[in-house]
Design a protein around this motif. Structure first.
Motif, PDB file in Angstrom:
ATOM      1  N   ARG A 115      53.217  40.558  15.873  1.00 54.84           N
ATOM      2  CA  ARG A 115      52.631  39.945  14.914  1.00 54.84           C
ATOM      3  C   ARG A 115      52.410  40.699  13.618  1.00 54.84           C
ATOM      4  N   GLY A 117      49.886  40.853  11.751  1.00 57.60           N
ATOM      5  CA  GLY A 117      48.493  40.997  11.696  1.00 57.60           C
ATOM      6  C   GLY A 117      47.913  41.768  12.935  1.00 57.60           C
ATOM      7  N   ARG A 138      57.730  34.355   8.746  1.00 62.97           N
ATOM      8  CA  ARG A 138      57.201  33.044   9.014  1.00 62.97           C
ATOM      9  C   ARG A 138      57.775  33.099  10.617  1.00 62.97           C
ATOM     10  N   GLU A 144      52.879  33.340  10.761  1.00 52.23           N
ATOM     11  CA  GLU A 144      52.799  34.887  10.385  1.00 52.23           C
ATOM     12  C   GLU A 144      54.358  35.523  10.795  1.00 52.23           C
TER      13      GLU A 144
END
Length: 155
Positions: A115, A117, A138, A144
């Motif tokens: 991911r 993040g 996405r 994400e």
């Protein structure tokens, strides 16, 4: 979970699936794999290699990791560390074990998705020699992005 002794890494077995599911749900509460997915992963052996981390004499697992061993490029399927077992290097130990499994299977490189993040995991991967190949926009259900990372394995 206690801090007694370092976890022992060993090959995953069918009996580990309930405990793997507990770690999965704790590690990834928003989008955990389900029990059927874990069964399918272990059923795909020998192409899949899975290891678990446990503390002998204590119930449950503290982490697990899996690898797809196809041809010369292996793929990290997952690394899951129980939140109560984080911060002591278990993710790095699991990743290093996957590197050894990949080399032993004849892989010359290894790839994974993380991911965008997840800065803790991204930092782990970059310190282990991974570099960004591309971004999958996405990619996750949450919207994400996924970072696709690759590492060349030492022979």
């Amino acid at each position: 979970m206690s801090a007694a002794g370092p976890p022992v890494l060993r090959e995953a077995s069918w009996r580990d699936i309930p405990a793997m599911l507990e770690v999965e749900r704790a590690a990834f509460p928003d989008e955990p794999w389900d029990e059927a997915s874990l069964w399918a992963e272990l059923a795909a052996r020998p192409r899949r290699g899975y290891v678990v981390a446990d503390r002998p004499g204590e119930p449950g697992l503290v982490g697990y990791a899996g690898l797809d061993l196809a041809d010369d490029v292996a793929d990290v399927m997952t690394i899951a560390v129980h939140p109560q077992a984080r911060g002591v290097g278990l993710g790095a130990r699991l990743l290093d074990r996957l590197h050894h499994l990949a080399r032993d299977a004849g892989a010359t490189s290894i790839m994974l998705e993380v991911r965008s993040g997840n800065t803790v995991a991204t930092r782990l991967y970059t310190t282990r020699g991974y570099h960004l190949v591309r971004t999958r926009e996405r990619y996750y259900r949450s919207g994400e992005d996924a970072l696709v990372l690759r590492k060349e394995l030492d022979t």
